[in-house]
Design a protein around this motif. Structure first.
Motif, short mmCIF file in Angstrom:
data_model
loop_
_atom_site.label_atom_id
_atom_site.label_comp_id
_atom_site.label_asym_id
_atom_site.label_seq_id
_atom_site.Cartn_x
_atom_site.Cartn_y
_atom_site.Cartn_z
N PRO A 93 0.65 -1.33 0.07
CA PRO A 93 0.09 0.22 0.09
C PRO A 93 0.75 1.34 0.16
N TYR A 94 2.11 1.34 0.52
CA TYR A 94 2.94 2.66 0.70
C TYR A 94 3.99 2.64 -0.04
N GLU A 95 4.28 1.48 -0.97
CA GLU A 95 5.31 1.48 -1.44
C GLU A 95 5.34 2.33 -2.76
N SER A 96 4.54 3.00 -3.28
CA SER A 96 4.62 3.63 -4.61
C SER A 96 3.10 4.55 -4.61
N ILE A 97 3.07 5.00 -5.76
CA ILE A 97 1.75 5.78 -5.92
C ILE A 97 1.17 5.21 -7.24
N THR A 98 -0.04 4.85 -7.57
CA THR A 98 -0.61 4.50 -8.64
C THR A 98 -1.15 5.31 -9.30
#
Length: 426
Positions: A93-98
């Protein structure tokens, strides 16, 4: 004395059970807290007046990755093929931005250049009624096998259509995607013009907000940039934005819910799309770039402190440049922003042809007192070509119909559901 002991016995028993309940509750609470700590789950805080939560993301541990699965679900009048083709890489969930976006198969030429800038997860919802369904599947197959491997690694595709527009036969997706596309065959998005599609030939309006919601809700990550497929981002947004969030903890400490809008621009048809703010500012000076929709709807993308933004040179990383509100001279603003995937959805009764399709979301953001945290070095640029106002009687009819719907139906609903606030406009 014996009488007193007997008469107090029920009270003693009740007190004993009360004490036992309290002790058991405290032990259970302690165990739950320990389990949460052991899992490394982020500290949750509830947003003011929000049903969704916000997270602090300084913890290096991530919640477990939830692998998406392909499924068919009914959504109002639509059938949605969620996760028709799933990216190879999965994200916590907090690894990247989609980057969540939408379109039909005729817009898929944008995916590769967009992804080469974004270099992160993308969720794309494609409207594919009738014959367009097979063209869409074929185009996805081509993109996966005949272009950059970034598409295999990062892009998840969803396809949707109304039941009345189902093709005569649904292809066997597993069989198709288990084969390799013949890259000598030109894909449909290159060979079929937009006025030759099933949608165009049958005068179907484009349900842009259904597509936006499908792409957004299907994101693996908490943060999303809900954008249009022809809007190209500046480079290094993901890394710099997450670094800012970790460093400042702004989403956890800010008293109001917040989103992070990006300024949007257009460039001349023969111009290169700028990758950095330094390049953009140079193009603005040379009149090769202008604010988005400046010649069509200036108020729609006028942002707080814009004049100062374009006078400020690029700095390292990304920071919040200015905190504004969608009120006053910005009451018609339709922002594109990085925010939670749980931010207000888009009203699915509104179409692309009828315009004003982001105004309802903007109203909710305003009434719920969202802080609009303008970013300093991140921006979007539309595919080259300056848009100018053109009279279109057919589209004008859709716009009039949409305005009546908003004025007589949607506005009343929003005011009842979310309240009224001075300066907020649908």
């Amino acid at each position: 004395m014996m009488f007193l002991v007997k008469s107090n016995r029920p009270i003693v028993i009740i007190l004993f059970y009360c004490v036992m309940v309290v002790v058991m509750f405290m032990l259970f609470k302690r165990t739950c807290v320990q389990e949460r700590d052991n899992m490394g789950v982020y500290l949750e805080r509830y947003e003011r007046n929000e049903g969704t939560h916000r997270e602090r993301i300084e913890n290096k541990d991530e919640p477990p990755i939830l692998n998406p699965t392909s499924m068919i679900k009914q959504h109002g009048d639509y059938w949605i093929y969620y996760n028709l083709l799933i990216s190879k890489r999965m994200f916590a969930p907090y690894e990247s931005i989609t980057y969540t976006t939408q379109g039909d198969f005729t817009f898929l030429d944008n995916v590769q250049p967009l992804l080469e800038r974004w270099k992160g997860p993308m969720s794309i919802a494609l409207y594919a009624p009738g014959d367009d369904f097979n063209y869409t599947v074929e185009s996805i197959h081509y993109l996966r096998d005949c272009t950059t491997n970034l598409i295999q690694n990062f892009v998840t595709f969803h396809v949707f259509l109304k039941g009345q527009d189902l093709p005569k036969e649904i292809p066997n997706f597993k069989k198709i995607f288990n084969t390799t596309y013949n890259c000598n065959i030109e894909p449909s998005f290159k060979s079929i013009k937009s006025n030759e599609t099933y949608r165009a030939l049958n005068n179907l309006t484009y349900p842009i907000n259904v597509a936006r919601n499908v792409a957004k809700e299907s994101s693996q990550t908490y943060f999303v940039l809900a954008s249009d497929i022809e809007l190209y981002p500046s480079v290094n947004i993901i890394q710099n934005f997450l670094e800012m969030i970790n460093r400042t903890q702004i989403t956890a400490t800010n008293s109001n819910p917040a989103v992070f809008p990006l300024n949007v621009f257009e460039v001349k048809e023969d111009a290169e799309i700028p990758k950095t703010k330094t390049e953009l500012l140079e193009m603005l000076k040379k009149k090769k770039a202008i604010n988005f929709h400046q010649k069509v709807c200036p108020a729609c993308h006028r942002t707080p402190n814009y004049n100062e933004w374009i006078k400020t040179n690029e700095t390292k990383g990304i920071n919040v440049f200015y905190v504004g509100k969608r009120i006053g001279s910005f009451k018609s603003w339709e922002p594109f922003f990085i925010g939670s995937k749980y931010a207000p959805d888009f009203d699915e009764r509104l179409s692309w042809e009828g315009q004003s399709n982001k105004m309802t979301q903007g109203y909710i953001l305003c009434v719920k007192d969202y802080d609009m945290m303008m970013l300093d070095n991140a921006f979007l640029v539309h595919k080259p070509g300056i848009k100018v106002f053109r009279r279109d009687p057919i589209r004008r009819a859709h716009v009039i119909k949409t305005n009546v719907l908003i004025r007589k139906v949607i506005r009343k609903e929003l005011e009842t559901l979310f309240g009224v606030k001075k300066g907020c406009r649908v």
